[in-house]
Design an enzyme around this catalytic site. Structure first.
Site, PDB file in Angstrom:
ATOM      1  N   GLY A  74       7.486 -17.127  47.421  1.00 38.30           N
ATOM      2  CA  GLY A  74       6.353 -17.515  46.588  1.00 38.30           C
ATOM      3  C   GLY A  74       6.593 -18.837  45.876  1.00 38.30           C
ATOM      4  O   GLY A  74       5.681 -19.653  45.711  1.00 38.30           O
ATOM      5  N   CYS A 316      14.150 -13.256  33.452  1.00 35.23           N
ATOM      6  CA  CYS A 316      14.151 -14.560  34.093  1.00 35.23           C
ATOM      7  C   CYS A 316      15.443 -14.816  34.816  1.00 35.23           C
ATOM      8  O   CYS A 316      16.422 -14.112  34.652  1.00 35.23           O
ATOM      9  CB  CYS A 316      13.841 -15.649  33.092  1.00 35.23           C
ATOM     10  SG  CYS A 316      15.046 -15.685  31.794  1.00 35.23           S
TER      11      CYS A 316
HETATM   12  N1  PLP Z   1       4.426 -16.168  41.504  1.00 37.68           N
HETATM   13  C1  PLP Z   1       4.431 -15.024  40.811  1.00 37.68           C
HETATM   14  C2  PLP Z   1       3.207 -14.612  40.078  1.00 37.68           C
HETATM   15  C3  PLP Z   1       5.579 -14.234  40.767  1.00 37.68           C
HETATM   16  O1  PLP Z   1       5.586 -13.108  40.066  1.00 37.68           O
HETATM   17  C4  PLP Z   1       6.734 -14.659  41.479  1.00 37.68           C
HETATM   18  C5  PLP Z   1       7.992 -13.884  41.431  1.00 37.68           C
HETATM   19  O2  PLP Z   1       8.395 -13.395  40.408  1.00 37.68           O
HETATM   20  C6  PLP Z   1       6.662 -15.855  42.199  1.00 37.68           C
HETATM   21  C7  PLP Z   1       5.498 -16.575  42.193  1.00 37.68           C
HETATM   22  C8  PLP Z   1       7.835 -16.375  42.977  1.00 37.68           C
HETATM   23  O3  PLP Z   1       8.002 -15.666  44.201  1.00 37.68           O
HETATM   24  P1  PLP Z   1       9.432 -15.680  44.938  1.00 37.68           P
HETATM   25  O4  PLP Z   1      10.298 -14.715  44.205  1.00 37.68           O
HETATM   26  O5  PLP Z   1       9.119 -15.194  46.338  1.00 37.68           O
HETATM   27  O6  PLP Z   1       9.932 -17.065  44.931  1.00 37.68           O
END
Ligand code: PLP
Length: 377
Positions: A74, A316
């Site tokens: 993400g 975090c």
């Molecule tokens: N966006 C949101 C809303 C998230 O909760 C997270 C992860 O905690 C991410 C992006 C990041 O995703 P990733 O852990 O796959 O990098």
């Protein structure tokens, strides 16, 4: 995931236990020797696995498979959306994930109201105040509170100002139904491990006709938008998890009934505890709640000893718990924000686990909560 000592896992928003179908897809793909770019049969087999997964991921959000660009998760999807679209301004909700807020220097933040919902007047005002082309980035659901934003309305406003719209649907995908066309957004970010797939794989999904530039340069993979040999086992696991999770969004009612029952009982046991975003639309699985007088870290450690895995809203990466920027943006006082935890349920959560968790929470509150409140309770 650790299941030893009868731990109960209530931290699905951090990561979701891997689904059996996903683990199997990862394992079976690991056994194929090919590189998807090779033209021999091994390569073609891997290519087929990736393209099947692309269809499954596209189906999860009602998009075309050709719009799916696989990434390392993400975070990379958010960075690619905001860094790859050539727009000088980014306006993002103030409760967005750090991978949006820090994707580029100078991200402008749009206010949220006391429930954590984006303030559309502030967005309008911001977009009207500067004519430079913008991207508006709005998450479908917040990772700490589960609060769902009015993405479609946000996109409509953004369009009247000629802005591109990006939606971080990392937490919403697999929990509520998503239709990219109905949301009216240009780009959607997804992450496999939030829906029961492996970590380290995700996708940026582009609507038809949306053009961006790559951040990673090199080979021509992913339509030249993301160089590097594809993580085929991860992608296969992502596809399988997406297919499984898609079916489950249909039964989200059962999960929200369990969550609501938990909240009801937590509130009855601890009347001063505040549940954030409770009066607006939220994900079916998420509760963000304060325990007056007890620091988040203390709660997390005490609940861990009792056998429950929950997190501070702002669990975090540095391991240090700071007051949640999400709660602060909602106008919660810093001292109160430091007493909030997030409880997130999922496909393996049972009613018995929730009953026992409420009891553990109540014991903790009686032991450590504010004396005046405990004696009144
Ligand atoms: N966006 C949101 C809303 C998230 O909760 C997270 C992860 O905690 C991410 C992006 C990041 O995703 P990733 O852990 O796959 O990098």
């Amino acid at each position: 995931m650790e299941r030893a000592h009868d731990m109960t896992y209530l931290d699905y928003n951090a990561t979701v236990p891997i689904r059996a179908a996903s683990a199997e897809a990862v394992r079976s793909t690991l056994e194929i020797a090919g590189n998807a770019s090779s033209v021999h049969r091994f390569g073609r087999t891997v290519r087929r696995v990736i393209e099947d997964a692309r269809e499954q991921v596209a189906a999860l959000v009602g998009a075309q498979p050709s719009g799916v660009i696989f990434t390392s998760g993400g975070t990379e999807a958010n960075n690619l959306a905001l860094g790859g679209a050539a727009r000088p301004r980014i306006a993002a909700g103030s409760t967005e994930h750090p991978s949006v807020l820090r994707a580029r220097p100078g991200v402008e933040t749009v206010r949220v109201d006391r429930n954590g919902v984006i303030d559309l007047d502030d967005l309008r005002h911001r977009l009207a105040s500067d004519a430079k082309p913008a991207i508006v980035s709005i998450m479908l659901a917040n990772n700490e509170t589960g609060v769902i934003h009015p993405v479609r309305e946000t996109a409509e406003i953004a369009r009247t100002f000629g802005a591109l719209v990006h939606c971080d649907a990392v937490q919403a995908a697999g929990r509520i139904a998503i239709d990219m066309g109905r949301l009216g957004v240009d780009m959607i970010s997804l992450s496999a491990h939030k829906l029961g797939g492996p970590p380290g794989v995700g996708a940026l999904v582009l609507a038809d006709g949306v053009e961006i530039a790559p951040l990673l340069l090199g080979g021509g993979q992913e339509r030249r938008l993301r160089a590097g040999t594809e993580n085929a086992p991860g992608i296969a696991g992502f596809g399988a998890a997406a297919a499984d999770a898609r079916g489950e969004t249909l039964s989200a009612g059962a999960l929200s009934a369990l969550r609501d029952e938990m909240e009801h009982r937590l509130s009855a046991a601890t009347p001063d505890a505040r549940i954030y975003g409770a009066s607006v639309q939220r994900l079916p699985n998420t509760t963000c709640i304060s325990m007056p007088g007890v620091a988040s870290e203390t709660q997390i450690m005490a609940l861990d000893l009792e056998g429950y895995a929950v997190s501070a809203g702002s669990a975090c990466s540095s391991g240090k718990v700071e007051a949640s920027h999400v709660l602060l943006a909602m106008g919660v006082a810093e001292a109160e924000a430091r007493t909030a935890i997030r409880i997130s349920l999922g496909w393996r959560t049972t009613r018995a686990e929730i009953t026992n968790f409420v009891e553990a929470w109540t014991r903790l509150y009686r032991r450590l909560g504010l004396p005046s409140i405990v004696s009144a309770a």
